[in-house]
Scaffold this motif. Structure first.
Motif, short mmCIF file in Angstrom:
data_model
loop_
_atom_site.label_atom_id
_atom_site.label_comp_id
_atom_site.label_asym_id
_atom_site.label_seq_id
_atom_site.Cartn_x
_atom_site.Cartn_y
_atom_site.Cartn_z
N SER A 68 0.86 -1.17 0.00
CA SER A 68 0.00 0.00 0.00
C SER A 68 0.90 1.23 0.00
N VAL A 69 0.32 2.38 -0.32
CA VAL A 69 1.06 3.63 -0.35
C VAL A 69 0.55 4.51 0.78
N ASP A 70 1.42 4.80 1.74
CA ASP A 70 1.01 5.66 2.84
C ASP A 70 1.24 7.13 2.47
N PHE A 71 0.87 8.04 3.36
CA PHE A 71 0.95 9.46 3.04
C PHE A 71 2.38 9.90 2.76
N SER A 72 3.31 9.40 3.53
CA SER A 72 4.72 9.75 3.32
C SER A 72 5.20 9.34 1.93
N GLU A 73 4.82 8.15 1.51
CA GLU A 73 5.20 7.67 0.18
C GLU A 73 4.51 8.49 -0.91
N PHE A 74 3.27 8.87 -0.67
CA PHE A 74 2.52 9.72 -1.60
C PHE A 74 3.19 11.09 -1.74
N VAL A 75 3.64 11.66 -0.64
CA VAL A 75 4.29 12.97 -0.68
C VAL A 75 5.59 12.90 -1.48
N ASN A 76 6.27 11.77 -1.45
CA ASN A 76 7.47 11.60 -2.29
C ASN A 76 7.11 11.75 -3.77
N LEU A 77 5.99 11.17 -4.18
CA LEU A 77 5.53 11.30 -5.56
C LEU A 77 5.26 12.77 -5.89
N ILE A 78 4.54 13.44 -5.01
CA ILE A 78 4.21 14.85 -5.23
C ILE A 78 5.48 15.69 -5.34
N SER A 79 6.43 15.42 -4.48
CA SER A 79 7.69 16.16 -4.50
C SER A 79 8.43 15.95 -5.82
N CYS A 80 8.53 14.72 -6.25
CA CYS A 80 9.23 14.42 -7.52
C CYS A 80 8.53 15.08 -8.71
N LEU A 81 7.21 14.97 -8.76
CA LEU A 81 6.47 15.58 -9.87
C LEU A 81 6.58 17.10 -9.86
N THR A 82 6.57 17.69 -8.68
CA THR A 82 6.70 19.14 -8.56
C THR A 82 8.07 19.60 -9.03
N GLN A 83 9.10 18.85 -8.66
CA GLN A 83 10.45 19.19 -9.11
C GLN A 83 10.56 19.08 -10.62
#
Length: 93
Positions: A68-83
């Motif tokens: 499963s993907v927890d919030f911390s793992e989700f935020v990593n995705l958001i961070s990478c996409l934002t960069q």
């Protein structure tokens, strides 16, 4: 509330919206992640409808191997996409 605070609240609300659909309301299963990617990222992620791509994204995000993907793992995705968006739209100096 500042713009950054609003953005943080929006990330939390959006994650919870999709995580609450099935099972554990604190994590995303693969179907919830797929729906989130399709609905929230649309054209930004061209492969959001490609099941093989979703499987790869899910595997890469699930760093603790909990299936499963927890919030911390989700935020990593958001961070990478934002960069990536920043680099594309602003350019590297």
């Amino acid at each position: 509330m500042s713009d950054i605070q609003k953005a943080m609240a929006l990330l939390i609300t959006t994650f919870t919206k999709y995580a609450s659909k099935e099972g554990d309301k604190h994590t995303l299963n693969k179907e919830e992640l797929k729906e989130l990617l399709q609905n929230e990222f649309g054209d930004l992620l061209c492969k959001a409808n490609d099941q093989e791509a979703i499987d790869r994204i899910f595997k890469d995000l699930d760093t603790n191997k909990s299936n499963s993907v927890d919030f911390s793992e989700f935020v990593n995705l958001i961070s990478c996409l934002t960069q990536m968006c920043h680099e594309h739209f602003v350019g590297k100096e």
